[in-house]
Design an enzyme around this catalytic site. Sequence first.
Site, PDB file in Angstrom:
ATOM      1  N   GLY A 126       0.831  -1.204   0.000  1.00  0.00           N
ATOM      2  CA  GLY A 126       0.000   0.000   0.000  1.00  0.00           C
ATOM      3  C   GLY A 126       0.858   1.243   0.000  1.00  0.00           C
ATOM      4  O   GLY A 126       2.017   1.208   0.412  1.00  0.00           O
ATOM      5  N   ASP A 152      -0.882  11.757   0.315  1.00  0.00           N
ATOM      6  CA  ASP A 152      -1.789  12.608   1.084  1.00  0.00           C
ATOM      7  C   ASP A 152      -1.898  14.016   0.508  1.00  0.00           C
ATOM      8  O   ASP A 152      -0.945  14.547  -0.063  1.00  0.00           O
ATOM      9  CB  ASP A 152      -1.299  12.724   2.536  1.00  0.00           C
ATOM     10  CG  ASP A 152      -1.367  11.409   3.300  1.00  0.00           C
ATOM     11  OD1 ASP A 152      -1.921  10.438   2.763  1.00  0.00           O
ATOM     12  OD2 ASP A 152      -0.873  11.371   4.442  1.00  0.00           O
ATOM     13  N   TYR A 191      -6.691   7.541   0.175  1.00  0.00           N
ATOM     14  CA  TYR A 191      -6.225   6.410   0.989  1.00  0.00           C
ATOM     15  C   TYR A 191      -7.382   5.802   1.801  1.00  0.00           C
ATOM     16  O   TYR A 191      -7.564   4.578   1.835  1.00  0.00           O
ATOM     17  CB  TYR A 191      -5.118   6.906   1.905  1.00  0.00           C
ATOM     18  CG  TYR A 191      -4.443   5.858   2.758  1.00  0.00           C
ATOM     19  CD1 TYR A 191      -3.422   5.069   2.247  1.00  0.00           C
ATOM     20  CD2 TYR A 191      -4.815   5.672   4.093  1.00  0.00           C
ATOM     21  CE1 TYR A 191      -2.787   4.123   3.033  1.00  0.00           C
ATOM     22  CE2 TYR A 191      -4.183   4.726   4.888  1.00  0.00           C
ATOM     23  CZ  TYR A 191      -3.165   3.955   4.354  1.00  0.00           C
ATOM     24  OH  TYR A 191      -2.541   3.020   5.143  1.00  0.00           O
ATOM     25  N   TYR A 220      -1.662   3.999  13.618  1.00  0.00           N
ATOM     26  CA  TYR A 220      -0.369   4.625  13.280  1.00  0.00           C
ATOM     27  C   TYR A 220       0.765   3.814  13.889  1.00  0.00           C
ATOM     28  O   TYR A 220       0.812   3.595  15.095  1.00  0.00           O
ATOM     29  CB  TYR A 220      -0.345   6.068  13.792  1.00  0.00           C
ATOM     30  CG  TYR A 220      -1.197   6.992  12.922  1.00  0.00           C
ATOM     31  CD1 TYR A 220      -0.604   7.838  11.994  1.00  0.00           C
ATOM     32  CD2 TYR A 220      -2.579   6.976  13.009  1.00  0.00           C
ATOM     33  CE1 TYR A 220      -1.374   8.671  11.178  1.00  0.00           C
ATOM     34  CE2 TYR A 220      -3.366   7.798  12.198  1.00  0.00           C
ATOM     35  CZ  TYR A 220      -2.750   8.643  11.291  1.00  0.00           C
ATOM     36  OH  TYR A 220      -3.513   9.454  10.485  1.00  0.00           O
TER      37      TYR A 220
HETATM   38  N1  CAA Z   1      -8.992  18.975  10.852  1.00  0.00           N
HETATM   39  C1  CAA Z   1      -9.429  20.179  10.441  1.00  0.00           C
HETATM   40  N2  CAA Z   1      -8.646  21.094   9.844  1.00  0.00           N
HETATM   41  C2  CAA Z   1      -7.360  20.766   9.649  1.00  0.00           C
HETATM   42  C3  CAA Z   1      -6.838  19.518  10.047  1.00  0.00           C
HETATM   43  C4  CAA Z   1      -7.699  18.599  10.673  1.00  0.00           C
HETATM   44  N3  CAA Z   1      -7.283  17.415  11.089  1.00  0.00           N
HETATM   45  N4  CAA Z   1      -5.534  19.475   9.700  1.00  0.00           N
HETATM   46  C5  CAA Z   1      -5.253  20.651   9.104  1.00  0.00           C
HETATM   47  N5  CAA Z   1      -6.349  21.440   9.083  1.00  0.00           N
HETATM   48  C6  CAA Z   1      -6.470  22.770   8.522  1.00  0.00           C
HETATM   49  C7  CAA Z   1      -5.220  23.590   8.767  1.00  0.00           C
HETATM   50  O1  CAA Z   1      -5.295  24.229  10.013  1.00  0.00           O
HETATM   51  C8  CAA Z   1      -5.240  24.574   7.596  1.00  0.00           C
HETATM   52  O2  CAA Z   1      -6.170  25.582   7.885  1.00  0.00           O
HETATM   53  P1  CAA Z   1      -5.952  27.084   7.347  1.00  0.00           P
HETATM   54  O3  CAA Z   1      -5.886  26.991   5.848  1.00  0.00           O
HETATM   55  O4  CAA Z   1      -7.167  27.797   7.868  1.00  0.00           O
HETATM   56  O5  CAA Z   1      -4.682  27.517   7.989  1.00  0.00           O
HETATM   57  C9  CAA Z   1      -5.850  23.750   6.470  1.00  0.00           C
HETATM   58  O6  CAA Z   1      -6.582  22.693   7.088  1.00  0.00           O
HETATM   59  C10 CAA Z   1      -4.810  23.193   5.506  1.00  0.00           C
HETATM   60  O7  CAA Z   1      -4.054  22.224   6.236  1.00  0.00           O
HETATM   61  P2  CAA Z   1      -2.550  22.045   6.023  1.00  0.00           P
HETATM   62  O8  CAA Z   1      -1.817  23.312   6.199  1.00  0.00           O
HETATM   63  O9  CAA Z   1      -2.144  20.894   6.865  1.00  0.00           O
HETATM   64  O10 CAA Z   1      -2.472  21.653   4.477  1.00  0.00           O
HETATM   65  P3  CAA Z   1      -1.260  21.047   3.787  1.00  0.00           P
HETATM   66  O11 CAA Z   1      -1.599  20.971   2.349  1.00  0.00           O
HETATM   67  O12 CAA Z   1       0.019  21.668   4.182  1.00  0.00           O
HETATM   68  O13 CAA Z   1      -1.214  19.553   4.413  1.00  0.00           O
HETATM   69  C11 CAA Z   1      -1.744  17.270   4.638  1.00  0.00           C
HETATM   70  C12 CAA Z   1      -2.226  18.638   4.154  1.00  0.00           C
HETATM   71  C13 CAA Z   1      -0.462  16.870   3.927  1.00  0.00           C
HETATM   72  C14 CAA Z   1      -2.826  16.288   4.282  1.00  0.00           C
HETATM   73  C15 CAA Z   1      -1.510  17.309   6.143  1.00  0.00           C
HETATM   74  O14 CAA Z   1      -2.654  17.802   6.770  1.00  0.00           O
HETATM   75  C16 CAA Z   1      -1.207  15.939   6.728  1.00  0.00           C
HETATM   76  O15 CAA Z   1      -0.106  15.423   6.604  1.00  0.00           O
HETATM   77  N6  CAA Z   1      -2.188  15.317   7.406  1.00  0.00           N
HETATM   78  C17 CAA Z   1      -2.003  14.000   8.021  1.00  0.00           C
HETATM   79  C18 CAA Z   1      -2.364  12.926   7.049  1.00  0.00           C
HETATM   80  C19 CAA Z   1      -2.172  11.580   7.721  1.00  0.00           C
HETATM   81  O16 CAA Z   1      -2.522  11.343   8.874  1.00  0.00           O
HETATM   82  N7  CAA Z   1      -1.598  10.650   6.980  1.00  0.00           N
HETATM   83  C20 CAA Z   1      -1.337   9.338   7.522  1.00  0.00           C
HETATM   84  C21 CAA Z   1      -0.163   8.757   6.790  1.00  0.00           C
HETATM   85  S1  CAA Z   1       0.319   7.206   7.502  1.00  0.00           S
HETATM   86  C22 CAA Z   1      -0.878   6.156   7.085  1.00  0.00           C
HETATM   87  O17 CAA Z   1      -1.767   6.449   6.351  1.00  0.00           O
HETATM   88  C23 CAA Z   1      -0.784   4.777   7.676  1.00  0.00           C
HETATM   89  C24 CAA Z   1      -2.063   4.411   8.296  1.00  0.00           C
HETATM   90  O18 CAA Z   1      -2.747   3.575   7.756  1.00  0.00           O
HETATM   91  C25 CAA Z   1      -2.440   5.006   9.597  1.00  0.00           C
END
Ligand code: CAA
Length: 246
Positions: free
Chosen positions: A90, A94, A153, A185
Amino acid sequence: MGQRIALVTGGLGGLGSAICHQLAEAGHSVVGTYTSDGGRVDKWLGEMKSKGYTAHAVHCDVTDWDSCVAMAQETRTLAGDVDILVNNAGITKDGTFKKMTKESWDRVMRTNLDGVFNVSKQFVTGMAERGWGRVINIASVNGRKGQFGQTNYAASKAGIHGFTMSLAQEVAKNGVTVNTVSPGYLATEMVMKVKEEIRQQIIDQIPIGRLGEPEEIGALVAFLASQHGAFVTGANFDINGGLHMQ
Ligand code: CAA
């Protein structure tokens, strides 16, 4: 029960490797598939063999049907008929839905969901004909609860369990079980790719207060693959430190 043949897609990765170790520890002969070598194959085979395990590594691009057909043929020649299949390969790509490209959507769906079909097709009919088999599909906590930034995902991982429940009904009478494991995670490269600040926010929401260890998932996979797992089918197992409870 004698030694079985287990195939783990993405078997050389963080979680895949731990699954391979646990299955080998349970006495099975293990085949791990990989997409890119880069010196990983010799290292992995060396580790497995140094522990006295029977192991093979076979190239397979799970998104590509012909590659899966070739992998199945090579596996049969190297190891024999596959009794235990772990669909573990997988990827993540993101991004918020607003920023998500069609390419990111397609890559994730092709790998995580189409891959399960492409690989299962190679082995499940044989298992049913022989009257014994185990299919264990690795999904995710995020397929259960959704995750900001993971429409692709989460959709692919939620889809996997629909596949599990349907196939489980079709092959139950043939001694083949099909189950989903949904890890939370874990301390793997995939999770380490998430920005540290965001990762820490997620860890803070996990009641157990830490990332999971890949071995903790591998141990459940080994149970499901065992003779004692024979009455478990069509089930989903959440292993996520309490991040999502249902
Ligand atoms: N809930 C609500 N709002 C959120 C939020 C959340 N959880 N996270 C971020 N925001 C908001 C931010 O505050 C920001 O708001 P403003 O524009 O008002 O400032 C807006 O949403 C944009 O967020 P980002 O700045 O984070 O946007 P970005 O493009 O830089 O990043 C992202 C987006 C890459 C998806 C990032 O949020 C991220 O990495 N998220 C985590 C994703 C995740 O958990 N992936 C798991 C990978 S591991 C896996 O998948 C294995 C498994 O099976 C568990």
